[in-house]
Design an enzyme around this catalytic site. Structure first.
Site, PDB file in Angstrom:
ATOM      1  N   ASP A 150       0.840  -1.196   0.000  1.00 13.47           N
ATOM      2  CA  ASP A 150       0.000   0.000   0.000  1.00 13.47           C
ATOM      3  C   ASP A 150       0.876   1.248   0.000  1.00 13.47           C
ATOM      4  O   ASP A 150       2.024   1.231   0.473  1.00 13.47           O
ATOM      5  CB  ASP A 150      -0.900   0.030   1.241  1.00 13.47           C
ATOM      6  CG  ASP A 150      -1.964  -1.052   1.216  1.00 13.47           C
ATOM      7  OD1 ASP A 150      -2.266  -1.556   0.125  1.00 13.47           O
ATOM      8  OD2 ASP A 150      -2.477  -1.386   2.305  1.00 13.47           O
ATOM      9  N   LYS A 151       0.319   2.335  -0.494  1.00 18.91           N
ATOM     10  CA  LYS A 151       1.048   3.602  -0.517  1.00 18.91           C
ATOM     11  C   LYS A 151       1.657   3.928   0.843  1.00 18.91           C
ATOM     12  O   LYS A 151       2.821   4.337   0.937  1.00 18.91           O
ATOM     13  CB  LYS A 151       0.099   4.731  -0.941  1.00 18.91           C
ATOM     14  CG  LYS A 151       0.679   6.126  -0.806  1.00 18.91           C
ATOM     15  CD  LYS A 151      -0.370   7.191  -1.097  1.00 18.91           C
ATOM     16  CE  LYS A 151       0.188   8.591  -0.831  1.00 18.91           C
ATOM     17  NZ  LYS A 151      -0.843   9.635  -1.047  1.00 18.91           N
TER      18      LYS A 151
END
Length: 330
Positions: A150-151
Site C-alpha cells: 500500500d502507498k
C-alpha cells in the site's frame, strides 16, 4: 510457444487433447490454464492492454468465451512504455542483480501509476534506474511488479527485471513459499500475546474501497502475530507473518480482533485514553503521521536463477520509536 515473449495456442476440438479443457471458458481462465506461471491478474492486464489476439483479431475482454479451433496468441510486451516516463527519484536499493531488484519502499510512495498518480511512483523510479530492463508481464503500467505494498506501508519489495524471474517469483507467491514478515503498531495489547488469525477476505459490498472478513465468500487468509513490545497497553509493536497475500490483510485481521493499526483510519478505531493529556499527545502524533504504522521488515525467496534461498531485512522505521517518545511511554 514462439519465443520467450510470445505464446501461440491452438484450441483443439478433440476431447482427448489437453487444450480442449479450455473450451467454453473465459479467455482469462483459459490463458491461466495454459500459462500457469503467470497470475490471473497479470493475464487480465495483458488482455486489457491489447496484447492478446484471438483468431488474428485483438481481444480486450477477459470474459470472452473460448471455442474449439480458436487460435490464441499472447505477447508479453517489453517494460518500456511510451506513456510512462522514467524519473530520477531516490530509491533505497537493498539488493540488485541482472534478474531482480529488492528495494525498501518508503511510506507515501505509490507503487504504480493509476488514477490520480501518473508520475512520482515506484514504477517511474524503476524505469529510470533500470533503463528499460524490467519484466513486461505486468503490462506497461506495472513493469516488473510482482507484488505490491500500500502507498502508506513501507518496507521490502522484490521487482523482476526479466520475464523468467517474474514467472518464477509469481509461482512462489502462488505456492506461498515466499516469506514475508511485517511490523505493525496496533492499539491496545492483543491477548493472547501470540496467535493465528484465520478469516477469508473479500471486498466489502457496501464500500468498494474496503476489504472485509466474510464466511460466505472471499479468499482464505491467515496471519500469525506475536507481540514484540508493550507500550503501557496503549499500543503494542506486533510482528506479523503472512501465510497468504490478500489486500489489506494485516489491517483487516488485526482490526477483527479489536486491535486496529495505529493511524489506520479505514479499519482502525481510535480507543479511549485514560487522560486528556495522553489523548492530546496521540492526536498530535496522528495529525503529523496520518497513515497506518506498518512496515514489511523481512523478505525471503528462492532466487530464480541460482535456485538458492536469499533473505533480506529492513530495520523498523524511526516512526515507531517516535510514537513511543512523543506520547511519553516509558
Amino acid at each position: 510457444m514462439l519465443n520467450n515473449d510470445t505464446h501461440l495456442f491452438m484450441i483443439s476440438s478433440e476431447q482427448d487433447d489437453q487444450p480442449s479443457l479450455c473450451i467454453g471458458q473465459r479467455l482469462d481462465a483459459a490463458l491461466a490454464a495454459l500459462l500457469p506461471d503467470i497470475s490471473r491478474t497479470q493475464l487480465r492486464n495483458l488482455i486489457e492492454g491489447e496484447h492478446v489476439t484471438l483468431n488474428g483479431h485483438t481481444v480486450t475482454k477477459p470474459r470472452h468465451k473460448i471455442h474449439g479451433g480458436d487460435r490464441l496468441r499472447i505477447t508479453i510486451p517489453p517494460a518500456a512504455s511510451n506513456h510512462i516516463a522514467g524519473e530520477p527519484l531516490p530509491l533505497t536499493i537493498v539488493y540488485e542483480d541482472d534478474h531482480l531488484i529488492v528495494i525498501n519502499k518508503p511510506t507515501g510512495l505509490v507503487v504504480h501509476p493509476g488514477a490520480g498518480n501518473h508520475s512520482g511512483t515506484l514504477v517511474n523510479a524503476l524505469i529510470h534506474h533500470c533503463q528499460g530492463s524490467l519484466s513486461g508481464i505486468g503490462g506497461v503500467e506495472r513493469p516488473g511488479i510482482v507484488h505490491r505494498l500500500d502507498k502508506d506501508t513501507s518496507g521490502l519489495m522484490v521487482v523482476a527485471k526479466t520475464n523468467h524471474a517474474h514467472q518464477h517469483l509469481t509461482k512462489q507467491f502462488a505456492s506461498r513459499t515466499i516469506g514475508r514478515k511485517y511490523m505493525a503498531l496496533v492499539w491496545g495489547l492483543p491477548k493472547p500475546l501470540f496467535g493465528t488469525i484465520d478469516g477469508s477476505i473479500a471486498r466489502s459490498r457496501f464500500n468498494r474501497q474496503k476489504m472485509t472478513i466474510t464466511e460466505t465468500h472471499g479468499k482464505e487468509a491467515r496471519t500469525e502475530y506475536r507481540v514484540q513490545e508493550i507500550y503501557d497497553e496503549v499500543a503494542s509493536l506486533v510482528a506479523c507473518t503472512l501465510h497468504s497475500g490478500r489486500t489489506h490483510q494485516i489491517r483487516v485481521h488485526m482490526a477483527s480482533i479489536g486491535h486496529g493499526l495505529v493511524g489506520d483510519t479505514t479499519y482502525g478505531r481510535l480507543p479511549r485514553f485514560p487522560t486528556a493529556q495522553l489523548r492530546a499527545r496521540i492526536n498530535a502524533h496522528l495529525a503529523a503521521h496520518n497513515h497506518q504504522h506498518l512496515h514489511a521488515y523481512e523478505l525471503h525467496f528462492i532466487h530464480p536463477e541460482t535456485n538458492k534461498e536469499i533473505s533480506f531485512e529492513a530495520n523498523t522505521p524511526y516512526l515507531f520509536d517516535k510514537f513511543k517518545k512523543e506520547i511519553k511511554i516509558t
